[in-house]
Design a protein around this motif. Structure first.
Motif, mmCIF file in Angstrom:
data_model
loop_
_atom_site.group_PDB
_atom_site.id
_atom_site.type_symbol
_atom_site.label_atom_id
_atom_site.label_comp_id
_atom_site.label_asym_id
_atom_site.label_seq_id
_atom_site.Cartn_x
_atom_site.Cartn_y
_atom_site.Cartn_z
ATOM 1 N N HIS A 5 1.032 -0.981 -0.020
ATOM 2 C CA HIS A 5 -0.333 0.111 0.222
ATOM 3 C C HIS A 5 1.082 0.645 0.180
ATOM 4 C CE1 HIS A 5 -3.702 -2.145 0.389
ATOM 5 N NE2 HIS A 5 -2.800 -3.174 1.116
ATOM 6 N N LEU A 6 1.701 1.061 -0.382
ATOM 7 C CA LEU A 6 3.234 2.275 -0.269
ATOM 8 C C LEU A 6 2.576 3.527 -1.908
ATOM 9 C CD1 LEU A 6 6.482 0.655 -0.145
ATOM 10 C CD2 LEU A 6 5.266 1.502 1.909
ATOM 11 N N PHE A 7 3.051 4.378 -1.335
ATOM 12 C CA PHE A 7 2.759 5.836 -2.541
ATOM 13 C C PHE A 7 3.684 5.763 -3.022
ATOM 14 C CE2 PHE A 7 1.529 9.572 -3.887
ATOM 15 C CZ PHE A 7 1.051 9.526 -4.931
ATOM 16 N N PRO A 8 4.057 5.493 -4.233
ATOM 17 C CA PRO A 8 5.564 6.096 -4.597
ATOM 18 C C PRO A 8 5.252 7.700 -5.461
ATOM 19 C CG PRO A 8 4.174 4.846 -6.001
ATOM 20 C CD PRO A 8 2.836 5.214 -5.623
ATOM 21 N N VAL A 9 6.761 7.975 -4.932
ATOM 22 C CA VAL A 9 6.586 9.451 -4.945
ATOM 23 C C VAL A 9 8.058 10.125 -5.587
ATOM 24 C CG1 VAL A 9 4.872 10.383 -3.237
ATOM 25 C CG2 VAL A 9 7.681 10.045 -3.018
ATOM 26 N N PHE A 10 8.357 10.475 -6.516
ATOM 27 C CA PHE A 10 9.738 11.169 -6.730
ATOM 28 C C PHE A 10 10.238 12.338 -5.920
ATOM 29 C CE2 PHE A 10 8.542 7.903 -9.721
ATOM 30 C CZ PHE A 10 10.126 7.474 -9.756
ATOM 31 N N PHE A 11 11.418 12.420 -4.765
ATOM 32 C CA PHE A 11 11.583 13.815 -4.634
ATOM 33 C C PHE A 11 12.631 14.634 -5.471
ATOM 34 C CE2 PHE A 11 10.454 11.188 -0.935
ATOM 35 C CZ PHE A 11 9.940 11.889 0.218
ATOM 36 N N LYS A 12 12.085 15.371 -5.492
ATOM 37 C CA LYS A 12 13.900 16.947 -6.044
ATOM 38 C C LYS A 12 14.885 17.227 -5.130
ATOM 39 C CE LYS A 12 9.788 18.422 -9.724
ATOM 40 N NZ LYS A 12 9.778 19.658 -9.871
ATOM 41 N N LEU A 13 15.213 16.442 -4.719
ATOM 42 C CA LEU A 13 16.535 16.592 -3.511
ATOM 43 C C LEU A 13 17.223 17.655 -3.501
ATOM 44 C CD1 LEU A 13 17.744 12.379 -3.182
ATOM 45 C CD2 LEU A 13 16.291 13.975 -1.683
ATOM 46 N N ASN A 14 17.565 18.412 -4.914
ATOM 47 C CA ASN A 14 18.001 19.955 -5.127
ATOM 48 C C ASN A 14 17.110 20.704 -4.525
ATOM 49 O OD1 ASN A 14 15.563 19.404 -7.297
ATOM 50 N ND2 ASN A 14 16.369 21.110 -8.414
ATOM 51 N N ARG A 15 15.795 20.618 -4.123
ATOM 52 C CA ARG A 15 15.060 21.743 -3.136
ATOM 53 C C ARG A 15 14.960 20.836 -1.790
ATOM 54 N NH1 ARG A 15 9.418 22.522 -7.389
ATOM 55 N NH2 ARG A 15 11.249 23.167 -8.838
ATOM 56 N N LEU A 16 15.165 19.495 -1.399
ATOM 57 C CA LEU A 16 15.290 19.247 0.025
ATOM 58 C C LEU A 16 16.247 19.114 0.681
ATOM 59 C CD1 LEU A 16 12.652 16.576 -0.821
ATOM 60 C CD2 LEU A 16 12.096 18.824 0.045
ATOM 61 N N GLN A 17 16.371 19.521 2.124
ATOM 62 C CA GLN A 17 17.621 18.966 3.107
ATOM 63 C C GLN A 17 17.404 17.302 3.488
ATOM 64 O OE1 GLN A 17 20.289 20.903 2.765
ATOM 65 N NE2 GLN A 17 19.103 22.501 1.353
ATOM 66 N N VAL A 18 18.701 16.971 3.028
ATOM 67 C CA VAL A 18 18.353 15.366 3.518
ATOM 68 C C VAL A 18 19.401 14.858 4.415
ATOM 69 C CG1 VAL A 18 18.776 13.127 3.083
ATOM 70 C CG2 VAL A 18 17.748 14.609 0.808
ATOM 71 N N LEU A 19 19.482 14.139 5.388
ATOM 72 C CA LEU A 19 20.785 13.979 6.843
ATOM 73 C C LEU A 19 20.929 12.238 6.636
ATOM 74 C CD1 LEU A 19 22.045 14.747 9.171
ATOM 75 C CD2 LEU A 19 20.065 14.359 10.345
ATOM 76 N N VAL A 20 21.854 12.149 6.320
ATOM 77 C CA VAL A 20 22.356 10.975 6.341
ATOM 78 C C VAL A 20 23.548 10.295 7.915
ATOM 79 C CG1 VAL A 20 23.414 8.927 5.246
ATOM 80 C CG2 VAL A 20 22.224 10.535 4.357
ATOM 81 N N VAL A 21 22.912 10.025 8.677
ATOM 82 C CA VAL A 21 23.698 9.610 10.188
ATOM 83 C C VAL A 21 24.055 7.740 9.826
ATOM 84 C CG1 VAL A 21 23.612 9.063 12.262
ATOM 85 C CG2 VAL A 21 22.186 11.007 11.449
ATOM 86 N N GLY A 22 25.717 7.917 9.777
ATOM 87 C CA GLY A 22 26.481 7.249 9.157
ATOM 88 C C GLY A 22 27.312 7.756 8.704
#
Length: 198
Positions: A5-22
């Motif tokens: 039941h997941l809803f697929p989306v495509f993020f515009k990562l150039n407009r968002l801020q992503v944090l990766v821990v690790g």
């Protein structure tokens, strides 16, 4: 029977801020997947140490920032997405708790029950991009399907997409009329009764 039941989306990562821990193997895999699909992605990686390959990736992609420190709540400020990618389950759980408290979407690597979203296997042919999800059940199956589709979809499909884009821009009429015309033009892509054009 359980369904996806997941809803697929495509993020515009150039407009968002992503944090990766690790900054280990999992962090490298996640950052690499993002920049390969979205080279202008804004990614901050927080870790006590970084693999040399991740350091190289950060030099190659100017919007990837490495911060050598322990994770803290302040790292979530201004972030839209978080990926907990450490081999420390307690730390991953801590990141999840802080992200949920800050209302930031989070993915905890290899822990589907703590994920608001998954990073699917990606098939790309020019402008066509397909994301494959197994609902967290089997990333291995997703990778195998990726291989099959990558080989099955012709490279020339991008040329077809570009031509259809030009046609769409030139079509007259309302939305319904345009859709009808484009459906008519693309029937050849899906109709098994259509004879091969030589």
């Amino acid at each position: 029977m359980e369904e996806n039941h997941l809803f697929p989306v495509f993020f515009k990562l150039n407009r968002l801020q992503v944090l990766v821990v690790g900054g280990g193997n999992v962090g490298l895999e996640k950052v690499n997947a993002m920049v390969q699909n979205s080279p202008a992605a804004n990614i901050t990686v927080v870790s006590l140490s970084f693999l040399p390959e991740l350091q190289t990736l950060a030099k190659q992609f100017g919007n990837v920032t490495l911060i050598q420190k322990a994770f803290s709540c302040g790292d979530l400020l201004g972030k839209d997405l978080v990926i907990a990618a450490t081999n420390d389950k307690e730390l991953n759980l801590c990141v999840w708790e802080k992200a949920k408290g800050s209302k930031v979407l989070i993915n905890v690597a290899d822990t589907p029950e703590l994920c608001d979203f998954y990073l699917g296997s990606i098939v790309q042919k020019g402008n066509l991009k397909l994301a494959i999800s197994t609902n967290g059940k089997s990333p291995t199956v997703a990778k195998r399907l990726k291989q099959v589709l990558q080989e099955a979809i012709p490279d020339t499909l991008d040329e077809v997409l570009n031509k259809l884009h030009i046609i769409r821009d030139k079509l007259k009429g309302d939305f319904a009329a345009k859709v009808k015309k484009l459906n008519s033009l693309t029937d050849v892509l899906v109709d098994p009764a259509t004879k091969e054009i030589e």
